[in-house]
Design an enzyme around this catalytic site. Sequence first.
Site, short mmCIF file in Angstrom:
data_model
loop_
_atom_site.label_atom_id
_atom_site.label_comp_id
_atom_site.label_asym_id
_atom_site.label_seq_id
_atom_site.Cartn_x
_atom_site.Cartn_y
_atom_site.Cartn_z
N ASP A 140 -7.00 48.60 49.24
CA ASP A 140 -7.59 47.32 48.80
C ASP A 140 -7.35 47.16 47.30
O ASP A 140 -8.22 46.70 46.56
CB ASP A 140 -9.08 47.28 49.12
CG ASP A 140 -9.70 45.88 48.93
OD1 ASP A 140 -8.94 44.89 48.96
OD2 ASP A 140 -10.91 45.78 48.74
N ASP A 183 -13.54 51.27 43.94
CA ASP A 183 -13.71 50.75 45.30
C ASP A 183 -12.76 51.44 46.29
O ASP A 183 -11.83 50.82 46.80
CB ASP A 183 -13.45 49.23 45.27
CG ASP A 183 -14.12 48.52 46.42
OD1 ASP A 183 -14.75 49.20 47.24
OD2 ASP A 183 -13.99 47.29 46.50
N1 LIG Z 1 -18.29 53.29 38.90
C1 LIG Z 1 -18.55 52.07 38.43
N2 LIG Z 1 -18.86 51.88 37.13
C2 LIG Z 1 -19.14 50.63 36.67
N3 LIG Z 1 -19.13 49.52 37.41
C3 LIG Z 1 -18.83 49.64 38.70
C4 LIG Z 1 -18.53 50.91 39.29
N4 LIG Z 1 -18.27 50.72 40.59
C5 LIG Z 1 -18.40 49.40 40.81
N5 LIG Z 1 -18.75 48.74 39.68
C6 LIG Z 1 -19.01 47.30 39.52
O1 LIG Z 1 -19.35 46.74 40.76
C7 LIG Z 1 -18.36 45.81 41.21
C8 LIG Z 1 -18.16 45.96 42.70
O2 LIG Z 1 -17.77 47.28 42.98
P1 LIG Z 1 -16.84 47.62 44.23
O3 LIG Z 1 -15.60 46.83 44.16
O4 LIG Z 1 -16.73 49.10 44.31
O5 LIG Z 1 -17.81 47.14 45.40
P2 LIG Z 1 -17.60 46.25 46.70
O6 LIG Z 1 -18.94 46.07 47.30
O7 LIG Z 1 -16.57 46.84 47.51
O8 LIG Z 1 -17.16 44.89 46.15
P3 LIG Z 1 -16.25 43.85 46.92
O9 LIG Z 1 -16.73 43.78 48.32
O10 LIG Z 1 -16.48 42.61 46.09
O11 LIG Z 1 -14.86 44.41 46.77
C9 LIG Z 1 -17.14 46.13 40.36
O12 LIG Z 1 -16.32 45.01 40.16
C10 LIG Z 1 -17.76 46.58 39.06
O13 LIG Z 1 -18.14 45.49 38.27
MG LIG Z 2 -14.37 45.60 45.12
#
Ligand SMILES: Nc1ncnc2c1ncn2[C@@H]1O[C@H](COP(=O)(O)OP(=O)(O)OP(=O)(O)O)[C@@H](O)[C@H]1O
Ligand SMILES: [Mg+2]
Length: 259
Positions: free
Chosen positions: A191, A208
Amino acid sequence: MDPETLRRDFDRRLEEMGIRVKDADQLKVRGDVFDEVTLLALYKLAHKKIFSEIGGVVATGKEGNVFYGERDGKGVAIKIYMMRTANFKAMTEYLDGDPRFRNVRRTRKEIIFAWTRKEFSNLKRARSAGLRVPEPYAFDRNILLMEFLGEEGVPYPQIRLVEMEDPAAVYAEVVDAMDRLYKEAKLVHGDLSEFNILFSEGHAYLIDMGQAVTRDHPRALPFLLRDIRNVNRFFSQHCETIGDEVLLRRIAGERFEGP
Ligand SMILES: Nc1ncnc2c1ncn2[C@@H]1O[C@H](COP(=O)(O)OP(=O)(O)OP(=O)(O)O)[C@@H](O)[C@H]1O
Ligand SMILES: [Mg+2]
């Protein structure tokens, strides 16, 4: 116990352990996230002292929510996969065919727990291969704790939102990350795009990784090609890029059997 009582009880128990609950009201608003399973997992992680403070929501996504926390004054990202709204049909597709998760029972709960475990394991492997990804600290049920990439509770911006001084160098770094991920960690992100790459001080950080699959997943190559296409589409607006198929061959080598 009704959710409100549970949350109050939870707050109290956390406080007894010396865990500060910041922005408690904001946490309570998100009643959909803090179901019983989640509270229990959070409680267990707090008990192990993996974090000592939980603050506000950093991001809300389709599958989960990310909260900011602290441990010894250092930022911790608390990613909570939602038990209710998680897109678990899509999750199944990624779990099927991954030998690490062959024996996962196909209930919603089991799938979400396996997904959390998978993201933890993927991050571990990626880090061992030298990638810039958050260091995973611990997981329990649907909660993953990892290094917080950002400053003072604010995550580094997604790469799509920044102006890069040297985009070609950043592109080279992302290509190298995909290459190491495949060759050394033996994983495909699955992804990868400008939404899942954070940027700070000239460096790209991949995040992610819940959906990342092993190389022997039947769909590993199509996933890799999709990642390459996304990365190339984004960077081609900023610098010279390597052709999609050329890059696929370079990374996947003789395993390449055509898209
Ligand atoms: N380790 C981290 N440190 C700082 N911010 C983070 C971290 N992991 C995630 N984030 C924040 O949270 C957001 C979403 O994280 P992530 O993409 O892992 O989750 P998701 O639920 O899969 O989101 P999506 O479904 O929108 O892809 C990131 O864009 C970032 O802003
Ligand atoms: Mg994401």
